[in-house]
Enzyme design. Structure first.
Site, PDB file in Angstrom:
ATOM      1  N   CYS A   1       1.080  -0.752  -0.533  1.00 27.69           N
ATOM      2  CA  CYS A   1      -0.058  -0.164  -0.175  1.00 27.69           C
ATOM      3  C   CYS A   1       0.862   1.363   0.007  1.00 27.69           C
ATOM      4  O   CYS A   1      -0.173   2.536   0.327  1.00 27.69           O
ATOM      5  CB  CYS A   1      -0.927  -0.027   1.232  1.00 27.69           C
ATOM      6  SG  CYS A   1      -2.328  -1.377   1.075  1.00 27.69           S
TER       7      CYS A   1
ATOM      8  N   HIS B   1      -1.773   7.984   6.861  1.00 24.62           N
ATOM      9  CA  HIS B   1      -1.909   6.706   6.180  1.00 24.62           C
ATOM     10  C   HIS B   1      -3.355   5.844   6.678  1.00 24.62           C
ATOM     11  O   HIS B   1      -4.131   5.547   5.990  1.00 24.62           O
ATOM     12  CB  HIS B   1      -0.768   6.051   6.001  1.00 24.62           C
ATOM     13  CG  HIS B   1      -1.152   4.462   5.755  1.00 24.62           C
ATOM     14  ND1 HIS B   1      -1.277   4.170   4.661  1.00 24.62           N
ATOM     15  CD2 HIS B   1      -1.474   2.782   6.153  1.00 24.62           C
ATOM     16  CE1 HIS B   1      -1.337   2.835   4.208  1.00 24.62           C
ATOM     17  NE2 HIS B   1      -1.305   2.131   5.590  1.00 24.62           N
TER      18      HIS B   1
ATOM     19  N   LYS C   1      -8.908   8.152   3.600  1.00 25.39           N
ATOM     20  CA  LYS C   1      -9.631   7.262   3.441  1.00 25.39           C
ATOM     21  C   LYS C   1     -10.281   7.264   4.086  1.00 25.39           C
ATOM     22  O   LYS C   1     -11.297   6.436   4.189  1.00 25.39           O
ATOM     23  CB  LYS C   1      -8.734   6.493   3.421  1.00 25.39           C
ATOM     24  CG  LYS C   1      -7.286   6.545   3.492  1.00 25.39           C
ATOM     25  CD  LYS C   1      -6.715   4.978   3.628  1.00 25.39           C
ATOM     26  CE  LYS C   1      -5.069   4.750   3.124  1.00 25.39           C
ATOM     27  NZ  LYS C   1      -4.093   5.591   3.480  1.00 25.39           N
TER      28      LYS C   1
ATOM     29  N   HIS D   1      -9.559   2.586   1.413  1.00 23.11           N
ATOM     30  CA  HIS D   1      -7.950   2.155   0.916  1.00 23.11           C
ATOM     31  C   HIS D   1      -8.054   2.025  -0.173  1.00 23.11           C
ATOM     32  O   HIS D   1      -8.627   0.639  -0.820  1.00 23.11           O
ATOM     33  CB  HIS D   1      -7.827   1.555   1.604  1.00 23.11           C
ATOM     34  CG  HIS D   1      -6.000   0.982   1.941  1.00 23.11           C
ATOM     35  ND1 HIS D   1      -5.159   1.936   1.557  1.00 23.11           N
ATOM     36  CD2 HIS D   1      -5.281   0.116   3.062  1.00 23.11           C
ATOM     37  CE1 HIS D   1      -4.517   1.578   1.837  1.00 23.11           C
ATOM     38  NE2 HIS D   1      -4.388   0.221   2.448  1.00 23.11           N
TER      39      HIS D   1
ATOM     40  N   PHE E   1       2.063   3.693   4.367  1.00 20.46           N
ATOM     41  CA  PHE E   1       2.681   2.428   4.931  1.00 20.46           C
ATOM     42  C   PHE E   1       2.088   0.864   4.728  1.00 20.46           C
ATOM     43  O   PHE E   1       1.170   0.735   3.907  1.00 20.46           O
ATOM     44  CB  PHE E   1       2.379   2.549   6.675  1.00 20.46           C
ATOM     45  CG  PHE E   1       2.868   3.194   7.633  1.00 20.46           C
ATOM     46  CD1 PHE E   1       3.596   3.989   7.101  1.00 20.46           C
ATOM     47  CD2 PHE E   1       1.899   3.867   8.250  1.00 20.46           C
ATOM     48  CE1 PHE E   1       4.566   5.764   7.361  1.00 20.46           C
ATOM     49  CE2 PHE E   1       1.950   5.467   7.790  1.00 20.46           C
ATOM     50  CZ  PHE E   1       3.114   6.267   8.074  1.00 20.46           C
TER      51      PHE E   1
ATOM     52  N   PHE F   1       2.303  -4.616   3.781  1.00 18.47           N
ATOM     53  CA  PHE F   1       2.390  -4.795   4.457  1.00 18.47           C
ATOM     54  C   PHE F   1       3.834  -5.687   4.266  1.00 18.47           C
ATOM     55  O   PHE F   1       4.875  -4.788   3.089  1.00 18.47           O
ATOM     56  CB  PHE F   1       1.387  -5.488   3.530  1.00 18.47           C
ATOM     57  CG  PHE F   1       0.236  -6.044   3.800  1.00 18.47           C
ATOM     58  CD1 PHE F   1      -0.296  -5.881   5.238  1.00 18.47           C
ATOM     59  CD2 PHE F   1      -0.469  -7.261   2.791  1.00 18.47           C
ATOM     60  CE1 PHE F   1      -1.976  -5.467   6.006  1.00 18.47           C
ATOM     61  CE2 PHE F   1      -2.014  -7.634   3.854  1.00 18.47           C
ATOM     62  CZ  PHE F   1      -2.448  -6.747   5.198  1.00 18.47           C
TER      63      PHE F   1
END
Length: 407
Positions: free
Chosen positions: A163, A300, A329, A334, A391, A393
């Site tokens: 992301c 984020h 968001k 997202h 940020f 995974f």
């Protein structure tokens, strides 16, 4: 002397609108782009919530040979990119005569892979997948399609960083242009919105199930948040050296001042505080700025319990509780691989029109969120410098600092 790096064009195709004006209006009025999609429930999703992005019709723009190589994410990216070129005053004639690169964020292709595989399973014949299947199903599908359609001859690479993909594409372009390796780079991020793309995320139980209230379901920093909402589309930015922009008489939208990055070095999906704070601190150092120089932070924050709390801690650690913060968001959900690019576009629109978009659905901030200055209603305010966090995974982190252009 290092090059100064500027943004000369931008385009957007998102659940908030498919033009810059539409998106600006949605941001200003706190309008959500989230809907309930019953087809997802029929498919087997826990949550039927998603950002709604209209499917473009490219027949008026591209021939059949070009279209059969393009999946959903490439179609969105194409629409955003023609907007960005127009915004930047770049014609096909210019692209034919100059070296222009492309760095675009994308970290999955689901629908094209599944559909092609289903044909083989059913027909037992790979030749029936069609000649475009391979080009639609690779992670680099966006860059390979756009680079051939627009005849780009510079750097040509897909950035796959979960992301943070869209944000890192801008950061890498900034570094290349700053160090005189390229003059102009097309940057951005794209995310498919079909039911195949996010099924595995849904299986993790990370999506909000507040299906009775789609517009109120994405609740970054709110104590009642119960998960994120998938969304997508594409965002494109034209990143250029100031020298190049001046040479062609281009409009300069803003200047990229700093890029910070880090890796959490820990859990594959659970974020921490140190990684994000390192990226933000590094972006400030790279820009030669102090925390007090930042007028706005586009967080984020995706509306997940741990992620939002840790980002609030990281922001407070570096900036204290004064700088205005919001997560767009809350309106978009997202946007995953495109988010790091689209949130730069959203922040640039706020900068151009002197307002801070609200963090909607924030009724009761959690204990960590109470420490930072979260904007819950549209605030008319001048923005000279903003920071945007992304940020992902695997613990990848990116922070970009962008300012109004000053001669």
């Amino acid at each position: 002397m290092e090059n100064r790096v500027v943004i000369t064009g931008m385009g957007i195709y998102s659940c908030l609108g498919i033009t810059l004006d539409e998106v600006k209006e949605s941001l200003y009025h706190g309008k959500s782009g989230i809907i309930f999609n019953p087809e997802r429930k029929d498919f087997g999703y826990r949550s039927g919530l998603t950002g709604y992005v209209p499917k473009p019709d490219l027949k008026a723009y591209l021939n059949r040979r070009q279209r059969i190589s393009m999946g959903e994410e490439s179609e969105y990216a194409y629409m955003a990119t023609i907007q960005a070129f127009e915004n930047a005053g770049i014609t096909q004639e210019f692209l034919d005569e100059h070296e222009v690169g492309i760095l675009y964020g994308n970290d999955s292709v689901s629908q094209a892979v599944i559909e092609a595989t289903d044909i083989v399973r059913e027909k037992k014949d790979t030749t029936l997948m069609g000649s475009g299947a391979i080009f639609k199903s690779m992670n680099s599908t966006v860059t390979m399609n756009l680079s051939t359609i627009f005849k780009l001859r510079g750097i040509n690479m897909t950035v796959s960083a979960a992301c943070a993909s869209g944000s890192h594409s801008l950061g890498l372009a900034y570094m290349m242009i700053k160090n005189k390796m390229q003059d102009i780079v097309v940057c951005g991020g794209a995310q498919e919105t079909n039911q195949y793309g996010m099924a595995s995320f849904d299986g993790l139980g990370v999506f909000s199930v507040r299906e009775e209230d789609p517009a109120g379901a994405s609740r970054p920093f709110d104590s009642g948040r119960d998960g994120l909402i998938p969304s997508g589309g594409a965002a494109t930015l034209i990143v250029e050296s100031l020298e190049s922009a001046r040479k062609r008489g281009a409009p300069v939208i803003a200047e990229i001042l700093g890029y910070g990055f880090s890796s959490n070095g820990g859990h594959i999906s659970t974020p921490n505080v140190t990684g994000p704070s390192t990226a933000m601190r590094r972006s400030l150092e790279n820009a030669g700025l102090r925390a007090s120089d930042i007028d706005y932070i586009n967080a984020h924050a995706t509306s997940t319990p741990i992620g939002d709390a840790n980002e609030a801690k990281a922001i407070y650690e570096i900036f204290g509780g004064d700088v205005p913060v919001s997560s767009t968001k809350s309106m978009t959900g997202h946007e995953c691989w495109m988010a790091g690019a689209s949130e730069i576009v959203y922040s640039l629109l706020m900068m151009q029109h002197s307002f801070i978009a609200p963090n909607i659905n924030l009724e009761n901030p959690d204990e960590d969120a109470k420490n930072i200055n979260l904007i819950v209603e549209t605030k008319n305010q001048n923005i000279d410098v903003f920071l945007s966090n992304s940020f992902g995974f695997g613990g990848t982190n990116s922070a970009l600092i962008v300012s109004k252009f000053k001669n």
